[in-house]
Design a protein around this motif. Structure first.
Motif, short mmCIF file in Angstrom:
data_model
loop_
_atom_site.label_atom_id
_atom_site.label_comp_id
_atom_site.label_asym_id
_atom_site.label_seq_id
_atom_site.Cartn_x
_atom_site.Cartn_y
_atom_site.Cartn_z
N UNK A 838 0.82 -1.21 0.00
CA UNK A 838 0.00 0.00 0.00
C UNK A 838 0.86 1.27 0.00
N UNK A 839 2.07 1.16 -0.54
CA UNK A 839 3.01 2.29 -0.50
C UNK A 839 3.56 2.56 -1.89
N UNK A 840 3.61 3.83 -2.25
CA UNK A 840 4.34 4.28 -3.43
C UNK A 840 4.92 5.66 -3.11
N UNK A 841 5.30 6.42 -4.14
CA UNK A 841 5.93 7.72 -3.89
C UNK A 841 5.00 8.69 -3.17
N UNK A 842 3.69 8.47 -3.26
CA UNK A 842 2.74 9.40 -2.64
C UNK A 842 2.72 9.34 -1.13
N UNK A 843 3.04 8.18 -0.54
CA UNK A 843 2.98 8.07 0.92
C UNK A 843 4.20 7.37 1.51
N UNK A 844 5.30 7.37 0.76
CA UNK A 844 6.51 6.69 1.25
C UNK A 844 7.02 7.33 2.53
N UNK A 845 7.21 8.65 2.54
CA UNK A 845 7.72 9.32 3.74
C UNK A 845 6.76 9.17 4.92
N UNK A 846 5.47 9.15 4.64
CA UNK A 846 4.48 8.99 5.70
C UNK A 846 4.68 7.67 6.45
N UNK A 847 5.02 6.60 5.72
CA UNK A 847 5.23 5.31 6.36
C UNK A 847 6.60 5.18 7.01
N UNK A 848 7.58 5.92 6.53
CA UNK A 848 8.95 5.74 7.04
C UNK A 848 9.22 6.55 8.31
N UNK A 849 8.88 7.83 8.29
CA UNK A 849 9.35 8.74 9.32
C UNK A 849 8.17 9.31 10.12
N UNK A 850 8.30 9.37 11.45
CA UNK A 850 9.51 9.23 12.27
C UNK A 850 9.75 7.83 12.82
N UNK A 851 8.99 6.82 12.38
CA UNK A 851 9.14 5.50 13.00
C UNK A 851 10.52 4.90 12.74
N UNK A 852 11.03 5.07 11.50
CA UNK A 852 12.38 4.58 11.23
C UNK A 852 13.42 5.34 12.04
N UNK A 853 13.16 6.62 12.35
CA UNK A 853 14.07 7.39 13.21
C UNK A 853 14.09 6.83 14.63
N UNK A 854 12.94 6.34 15.11
CA UNK A 854 12.90 5.72 16.43
C UNK A 854 13.74 4.45 16.46
N UNK A 855 13.66 3.65 15.38
CA UNK A 855 14.50 2.45 15.28
C UNK A 855 15.97 2.84 15.22
N UNK A 856 16.28 3.95 14.52
CA UNK A 856 17.66 4.39 14.39
C UNK A 856 18.28 4.70 15.76
N UNK A 857 17.53 5.37 16.64
CA UNK A 857 18.09 5.66 17.97
C UNK A 857 18.22 4.39 18.79
N UNK A 858 17.27 3.47 18.66
CA UNK A 858 17.39 2.22 19.40
C UNK A 858 18.65 1.45 19.00
N UNK A 859 19.00 1.48 17.70
CA UNK A 859 20.17 0.75 17.23
C UNK A 859 21.47 1.48 17.54
N UNK A 860 21.44 2.82 17.55
CA UNK A 860 22.67 3.58 17.83
C UNK A 860 22.92 3.71 19.33
N UNK A 861 21.89 4.06 20.08
CA UNK A 861 22.05 4.41 21.50
C UNK A 861 21.51 3.34 22.43
N UNK A 862 21.41 2.11 21.98
CA UNK A 862 20.70 1.10 22.75
C UNK A 862 21.31 0.87 24.12
N UNK A 863 22.59 1.10 24.27
CA UNK A 863 23.24 0.82 25.56
C UNK A 863 22.72 1.74 26.65
N UNK A 864 22.46 3.01 26.30
CA UNK A 864 22.03 3.97 27.32
C UNK A 864 20.63 4.51 27.06
#
Length: 911
Positions: A838-864
């Protein structure tokens, strides 16, 4: 002049005209240009290369580049950050030739191996032109070779001539003066091959000026002018070559020669220092002094000393008493003045304190001001006696501290003092680089960093009110990449970095260091987040002292996008790469094909595209893939392409004889085209080996490879396990052959239950699996695998009857921490995945961000990192979203704008 601007234009015009004339004189007199040229052209530059190319070429590559009719490729190769492409328009052609000729002169002077270039300059050019060229080369050698720095070096070299033009000194008639003993340039500067006897003027004329190579300049972002002058004077001055017979030659016109460094206090060369009654007035450096005919020091044998000026002076006791009384009176007067100033300053300070208290008690309401409430910035909505901040950025830095995302896991230190800066006052130095390839990547990454700051300043121009209560300081950036010569991201790449920001007087010094290019790129991203736009003044601001020592918790931090189900245009994928870099994700997992389509155009396997693409316009070419890979490398990201195999593979493989269907209808055709799977035949693996080789060549990633092997449940496709037995052994062998005989360090497959079988589990021992649909209560043992987690980080909707059944929130993704407790061989990292049903160029950013940013902090800063999204996480993620919007990235809001202006009110509802 009527105005400062017009005066400045006049100076620029004079400098450019004078320097152009010096360049033309060099070309006409040293390259024996016939007929004489009157303006700079491409042909002029070629004449320089034709004469000196055997002298300045250091290797075969230089010679190959110079065997053309264009000098620009050679200059771009030698100075990659010169950015000549900014001067491509017709209106800038003249300036481009001016810059290229200047840089070519600098390169020739600093890289002459035989000394012919220096010899020609000293033999054919005037003394003032020789000195100007020498100053230009010395000044530019202490800076990076950029367009602005070239112009700065020219300006500094011609400052003496500019002062003479402004002062317009009165010409002295020749018959009214004696000829001065002027030291020629060949004697004033160190020759390349000097002789003991320099008294002959012809010999001194042939001596070549010794230009300082830029390789000998100590690395420094801000050279000390005084030190530089003293060193230059000690290296270049040669007093032994003074012409003894200068007084016997014919009269010449008087001119001034600018001295390097400070003049010697022991000499009597200043006209005001020597008096006629002084015995040593006849013994001076420059000859006549104060009307006394005098002699040069060579004639009298001993240089004049300042002590000799007071040799015959005698003082009485009364003179000493008067002198002592005068000094004592001056000291008393100075002390009285200092005490008075201190008292006045104290009174003014007391008046200011009283006035401030009165203002605090009856402060006028300011609608655009902010206040700090419980370490949160709150929009001012009523008069207050508390401290207020005149802009949101100032409040953020001083009340909340820099809002970094992802949060650093190492040591951090932030001061509370604000400083203002501007990229117009920027100087930078790439102090240590392990390879030229790293230099090219760093130059591009630094250009992106400066572009982001320039975008903020462009926004700030509309806000500037003409005043700034913070002095705008110069910004000096020093970057060190210590050991890693490969700019690519690899499994063993050290992504740790250190940032140090210090403010001293008028300078802000920023030192960024890392072992690798990828670490420096992450450091530039952090710098981008601590430099904010001041909404009041329109200037960039940051904190005066900052220390950040940071490194990621996990080496694999990925985002997967499936482009087989729905085609995603290339511009959207490139923007996704940019946003990933802003969140410090480092792996773009591109699942490029699926059962429904194969949009990758491979010239050796065109059938896959012909049968698999939705349309000829919906395709990714080799050029598209290379462009995406290049963009990702500059941002410290690897591109990992996955092709779905061995099954189901669907219609893209319909053309191959070994693509079969588990169930056929009465016409002996496939009952469900999407259920096509590949038989384990050598012809199939021949095709897979070609695909593997193309992927490695396009992505330049040879230490990680995704073999897919995904077996997902599909209706009416029956069991696929039996049809793909033995795939892993043969696929690994073909992967080794496609990778020039080397096995990638981390082959990856999607985890399925068949991997727990004894044979395949042994084959795949200590290799990578990606967990997507996995039940921790199943009892499956993962202790022999290197795991990449994606189980709870699915960004797509959970589908039921072609409808979105469940949408996972960023809070749920951020708070998933049980993945750390799974018994595995190693945890390589994790990855957010997005299936594009259910994703194409019209709603790609809507599905990615900020949820992928939350995963990014979990993977980078997971220790603290916090185990749950507490109020501090909400505020940082919200600020990160607004920062992304300023940079042109789209990101869903996490709450209304009211909560951004009043975070304390909204955060109380979360408790």
């Amino acid at each position: 002049m009527d105005s400062d601007a017009s005066c400045s234009d006049c100076k620029i015009e004079f400098i450019e005209g004078k320097w152009t004339q010096i360049l033309l004189n060099w070309i006409n007199k040293c390259t024996v240009q016939e007929p004489r040229v009157e303006q700079l052209t491409q042909k002029c530059l070629l004449s320089i290369i034709d004469k000196y190319k055997h002298d300045i070429c250091t290797n075969d590559l230089d010679r190959a580049i110079l065997c053309t009719d264009d000098v620009e490729p050679f200059i771009r190769y030698k100075y990659p950050i010169l950015r000549l492409r900014y001067l491509t328009e017709a209106m800038n052609l003249e300036k481009k030739l001016y810059i290229m000729a200047s840089v070519l002169l600098y390169y020739c002077c600093c890289n002459s191996r035989s000394g012919d270039i220096d010899h020609d300059i000293c033999k054919n050019l005037a003394i003032d032109e020789q000195g100007t060229i020498l100053k230009f080369c010395e000044r530019l050698s202490d800076m990076e070779v950029t367009i602005n720095n070239v112009e700065t070096a020219v300006n500094d070299a011609l400052q003496n001539l500019l002062k003479q033009e402004e002062n317009k000194p009165i010409q002295i008639a020749r018959n009214q003066i004696e000829k001065p003993n002027v030291t020629p340039l060949s004697a004033q500067y160190q020759p390349l091959s000097s002789s003991e006897d320099n008294s002959n003027s012809d010999d001194s004329k042939d001596a070549a000026v010794k230009f300082i190579s830029p390789l000998t300049v100590l690395p420094s972002a801000v050279p000390d002018a005084s030190t530089f002058s003293n060193v230059t004077e000690s290296v270049l001055t040669n007093d032994s070559a003074i012409d003894k017979d200068a007084s016997e030659k014919k009269d010449i016109s008087v001119f001034r020669t600018e001295k390097f460094g400070n003049s010697d206090d022991d000499s009597c060369e200043s006209n005001n220092r020597c008096k006629t009654e002084c015995d040593c007035a006849r013994c001076s450096i420059s000859g006549p002094c104060c009307g006394d005919p005098g002699q040069s020091t060579l004639s009298c044998g001993e240089p004049c000393s300042w002590k000799c000026q007071f040799k015959h002076l005698k003082f009485s006791r009364k003179t000493y008493v008067y002198a002592f009384a005068g000094c004592l009176a001056i000291v008393i007067l100075l002390a009285a003045v200092l005490i008075t100033l201190a008292v006045l300053k104290k009174k003014e300070h007391n008046r200011y304190d009283a006035r401030r208290l009165m203002d605090d008690e009856a402060r006028i309401f300011r609608p655009n001001a902010w206040e700090c409430v419980e370490n949160l910035c709150q929009k001012l909505n009523r008069p207050t006696s508390k401290r207020i901040y005149v802009s949101h950025s100032r409040c953020v830095l001083q009340c909340m501290g820099p809002q970094l995302w992802p949060y650093p896991i190492g040591y951090t230190l932030f001061s509370k003092k604000l400083v203002a800066m501007s990229i117009l006052k920027l100087e930078y130095k790439f102090q240590s680089l392990p390879s030229e390839n790293v230099h090219r990547h760093l130059a591009e990454a630094f250009k992106l960093f400066i572009g982001d700051l320039a975008r903020l300043e462009k926004i700030g121009r509309e806000m500037k009110n003409g005043t700034c209560d913070l002095p705008v300081k110069k910004m000096n950036i020093i970057i060190d990449i210590e050991t890693d010569p490969d700019p690519r991201l690899r499994l063993n790449t050290d992504e740790a970095y250190t940032i140090s920001v210090n403010t001293n007087f008028d300078f802000i010094t920023i030192h960024l260091s890392s072992s690798s290019f990828c670490g420096v790129r992450h450091g530039l991203e952090t710098l981008n987040q601590v430099i904010l736009l001041d909404q009041l003044t329109g200037y960039l601001i940051t904190l005066s002292h900052i220390i950040v020592k940071d490194a990621p918790s996990h080496k694999y931090r990925g985002l997967m996008i499936d482009t087989g189900r729905n085609y995603i245009p290339m511009p959207d994928l490139m923007k996704t790469i940019d946003t990933m870099a802003a969140c410090k994700l480092n792996t773009f997992h591109w699942r490029i094909s699926d059962v429904t389509s194969f949009p990758l155009l491979l010239p050796k396997l065109k059938e896959l595209f012909e049968f698999g693409a939705y349309d000829r316009a919906l395709v990714y070419t080799r050029a598209d893939v290379k462009a995406l890979v290049t963009r990702a490398k500059v941002r410290g990201i690897r591109v990992l392409i996955e092709v779905a195999a061995p099954g189901p593979v669907g219609r893209p493989w319909f053309w191959h004889n070994e693509a079969t269907c588990p169930a056929k209808n009465a016409n002996y055709t496939c009952d469900n085209l999407l259920c096509l799977r590949l038989n384990m035949r050598e012809s199939i693996f021949d095709v897979l080996q070609l695909i593997y080789a193309e992927i490695i060549a396009l992505t330049e990633v040879d230490d990680i490879f995704h073999l897919s092997d995904g077996v997902f449940t599909m209706m009416n496709c029956f069991s696929l396990i039996e049809d793909r037995d033995g795939f892993l052994d043969k696929a690994l062998n073909r992967l080794r052959m496609a990778n020039k005989g080397f096995m990638p360090k981390l082959p990856i497959v999607w985890y399925t239950k068949h991997l727990t079988r004894t044979l395949e589990a042994k084959t795949w021992e200590h290799l990578g699996v990606q967990l997507y649909q996995w039940n921790p209560d199943s009892g499956d043992y993962l202790g022999t695998f290197r795991v990449i987690h994606s189980n709870k980080w699915d960004l797509s909707c959970e589908m039921r009857k072609q409808r979105c059944y469940k949408y996972r929130t960023w809070q749920g993704m951020y708070s998933w921490t049980s993945w750390r407790n799974i018994d595995v061989f190693t945890i390589e990292g994790g990855e957010a995945v997005l299936w594009t049903d259910f994703v194409d160029s019209g709603n790609l950013d809507y599905h990615l961000w900020p949820r992928a940013a939350a995963v990014a902090e979990r993977l980078w800063s997971d220790i603290i990192a916090n185990t749950t999204p507490n109020p501090e996480v909400y505020v940082r993620l919200d600020y990160h979203r607004w920062r992304m919007l300023l940079r042109g990235f789209k990101m869903q809001p996490i709450w209304p704008v009211w909560c951004t202006l009043n975070p304390g009110t909204c955060l109380k509802k979360l408790q």
